[in-house]
Design a protein around this motif. Structure first.
Motif, PDB file in Angstrom:
ATOM      1  N   CYS A 119       0.813  -1.231   0.000  1.00  0.00           N
ATOM      2  CA  CYS A 119       0.000   0.000   0.000  1.00  0.00           C
ATOM      3  C   CYS A 119       0.844   1.277   0.000  1.00  0.00           C
ATOM      4  O   CYS A 119       0.301   2.372  -0.073  1.00  0.00           O
ATOM      5  CB  CYS A 119      -0.957   0.007   1.186  1.00  0.00           C
ATOM      6  N   HIS A 120       2.140   1.140   0.111  1.00  0.00           N
ATOM      7  CA  HIS A 120       3.099   2.260   0.088  1.00  0.00           C
ATOM      8  C   HIS A 120       3.016   3.188   1.300  1.00  0.00           C
ATOM      9  O   HIS A 120       3.545   4.292   1.273  1.00  0.00           O
ATOM     10  CB  HIS A 120       2.989   3.057  -1.218  1.00  0.00           C
ATOM     11  N   ALA A 121       2.375   2.726   2.359  1.00  0.00           N
ATOM     12  CA  ALA A 121       2.358   3.500   3.602  1.00  0.00           C
ATOM     13  C   ALA A 121       3.794   3.587   4.132  1.00  0.00           C
ATOM     14  O   ALA A 121       4.574   2.645   3.988  1.00  0.00           O
ATOM     15  CB  ALA A 121       1.459   2.826   4.635  1.00  0.00           C
ATOM     16  N   GLU A 122       4.125   4.710   4.730  1.00  0.00           N
ATOM     17  CA  GLU A 122       5.478   4.908   5.257  1.00  0.00           C
ATOM     18  C   GLU A 122       5.606   4.303   6.647  1.00  0.00           C
ATOM     19  O   GLU A 122       4.732   4.466   7.490  1.00  0.00           O
ATOM     20  CB  GLU A 122       5.812   6.389   5.287  1.00  0.00           C
ATOM     21  N   PHE A 123       6.722   3.582   6.852  1.00  0.00           N
ATOM     22  CA  PHE A 123       7.056   3.011   8.150  1.00  0.00           C
ATOM     23  C   PHE A 123       8.068   3.906   8.850  1.00  0.00           C
ATOM     24  O   PHE A 123       8.756   4.698   8.213  1.00  0.00           O
ATOM     25  CB  PHE A 123       7.679   1.617   7.998  1.00  0.00           C
ATOM     26  N   ASN A 124       8.186   3.756  10.145  1.00  0.00           N
ATOM     27  CA  ASN A 124       9.126   4.533  10.933  1.00  0.00           C
ATOM     28  C   ASN A 124      10.562   4.080  10.645  1.00  0.00           C
ATOM     29  O   ASN A 124      10.929   2.956  10.976  1.00  0.00           O
ATOM     30  CB  ASN A 124       8.818   4.363  12.421  1.00  0.00           C
ATOM     31  N   PRO A 125      11.391   4.953  10.050  1.00  0.00           N
ATOM     32  CA  PRO A 125      12.782   4.565   9.782  1.00  0.00           C
ATOM     33  C   PRO A 125      13.580   4.350  11.069  1.00  0.00           C
ATOM     34  O   PRO A 125      14.590   3.660  11.068  1.00  0.00           O
ATOM     35  CB  PRO A 125      13.335   5.717   8.955  1.00  0.00           C
ATOM     36  N   GLY A 126      13.112   4.892  12.178  1.00  0.00           N
ATOM     37  CA  GLY A 126      13.773   4.692  13.460  1.00  0.00           C
ATOM     38  C   GLY A 126      13.755   3.241  13.917  1.00  0.00           C
ATOM     39  O   GLY A 126      14.569   2.827  14.747  1.00  0.00           O
ATOM     40  N   CYS A 127      12.852   2.447  13.358  1.00  0.00           N
ATOM     41  CA  CYS A 127      12.799   1.024  13.714  1.00  0.00           C
ATOM     42  C   CYS A 127      14.108   0.319  13.351  1.00  0.00           C
ATOM     43  O   CYS A 127      14.485  -0.649  14.005  1.00  0.00           O
ATOM     44  CB  CYS A 127      11.629   0.335  13.019  1.00  0.00           C
ATOM     45  N   GLY A 128      14.775   0.821  12.344  1.00  0.00           N
ATOM     46  CA  GLY A 128      16.052   0.233  11.948  1.00  0.00           C
ATOM     47  C   GLY A 128      17.110   0.331  13.032  1.00  0.00           C
ATOM     48  O   GLY A 128      18.058  -0.457  13.057  1.00  0.00           O
ATOM     49  N   LEU A 129      16.939   1.251  13.950  1.00  0.00           N
ATOM     50  CA  LEU A 129      17.892   1.407  15.049  1.00  0.00           C
ATOM     51  C   LEU A 129      17.760   0.275  16.065  1.00  0.00           C
ATOM     52  O   LEU A 129      18.634   0.082  16.906  1.00  0.00           O
ATOM     53  CB  LEU A 129      17.681   2.752  15.743  1.00  0.00           C
ATOM     54  N   HIS A 130      16.660  -0.466  16.004  1.00  0.00           N
ATOM     55  CA  HIS A 130      16.384  -1.544  16.954  1.00  0.00           C
ATOM     56  C   HIS A 130      16.396  -2.914  16.297  1.00  0.00           C
ATOM     57  O   HIS A 130      15.845  -3.866  16.836  1.00  0.00           O
ATOM     58  CB  HIS A 130      15.023  -1.332  17.630  1.00  0.00           C
ATOM     59  N   TRP A 131      16.991  -3.032  15.139  1.00  0.00           N
ATOM     60  CA  TRP A 131      17.001  -4.268  14.360  1.00  0.00           C
ATOM     61  C   TRP A 131      17.409  -5.478  15.203  1.00  0.00           C
ATOM     62  O   TRP A 131      16.805  -6.546  15.152  1.00  0.00           O
ATOM     63  CB  TRP A 131      17.935  -4.092  13.163  1.00  0.00           C
ATOM     64  N   GLU A 132      18.448  -5.290  16.036  1.00  0.00           N
ATOM     65  CA  GLU A 132      19.003  -6.413  16.799  1.00  0.00           C
ATOM     66  C   GLU A 132      18.050  -6.937  17.884  1.00  0.00           C
ATOM     67  O   GLU A 132      18.253  -8.021  18.419  1.00  0.00           O
ATOM     68  CB  GLU A 132      20.349  -6.032  17.440  1.00  0.00           C
TER      69      GLU A 132
END
Length: 107
Positions: free
Chosen positions: A89-102
């Motif tokens: 649907c092309h909704a934007e996700f929070n890019p800050g989630c990448g900081l918690h990948w681990e």
């Protein structure tokens, strides 16, 4: 459309929770340990299985990330390569989630 049960301190139908509830906090992650969806690590800590395990790299083809807008279920690899937008649907996700990948996935 398939229905998914998302556990934790949910505050709306788009998977926002009491910990993360901005406009772009719209994903839920299926935890490897219990195979249940939670909006965040904190929700899993509060009401999850009590045995936290991250997804191993060799299972990144498993569907484990849910878009809270359209309920599209993505593989971990698909999410990783999504550039923080739902491929459906092309909704934007929070890019800050990448900081918690681990907290969710093996590095």
């Amino acid at each position: 459309m398939r229905e998914f049960q998302v556990m934790g301190s949910i505050i709306d139908e788009e998977t926002r929770c009491k910990h993360y509830n901005s406009k772009v906090d719209i994903i839920a992650i299926k935890f490897h340990c219990c195979k249940m969806y939670f909006p965040c690590y904190s929700c899993h800590e509060e009401s999850g299985c009590g045995t936290h395990k991250v997804w191993p790299k060799d299972q990144f083809n498993e569907k484990a990330v849910l878009c809270g807008i359209c309920k599209h279920e993505m593989t971990i690899e698909e999410y990783k390569n999504s550039q923080y937008k739902c491929p459906s649907c092309h909704a934007e996700f929070n890019p800050g989630c990448g900081l918690h990948w681990e907290l969710y996935f093996e590095n």
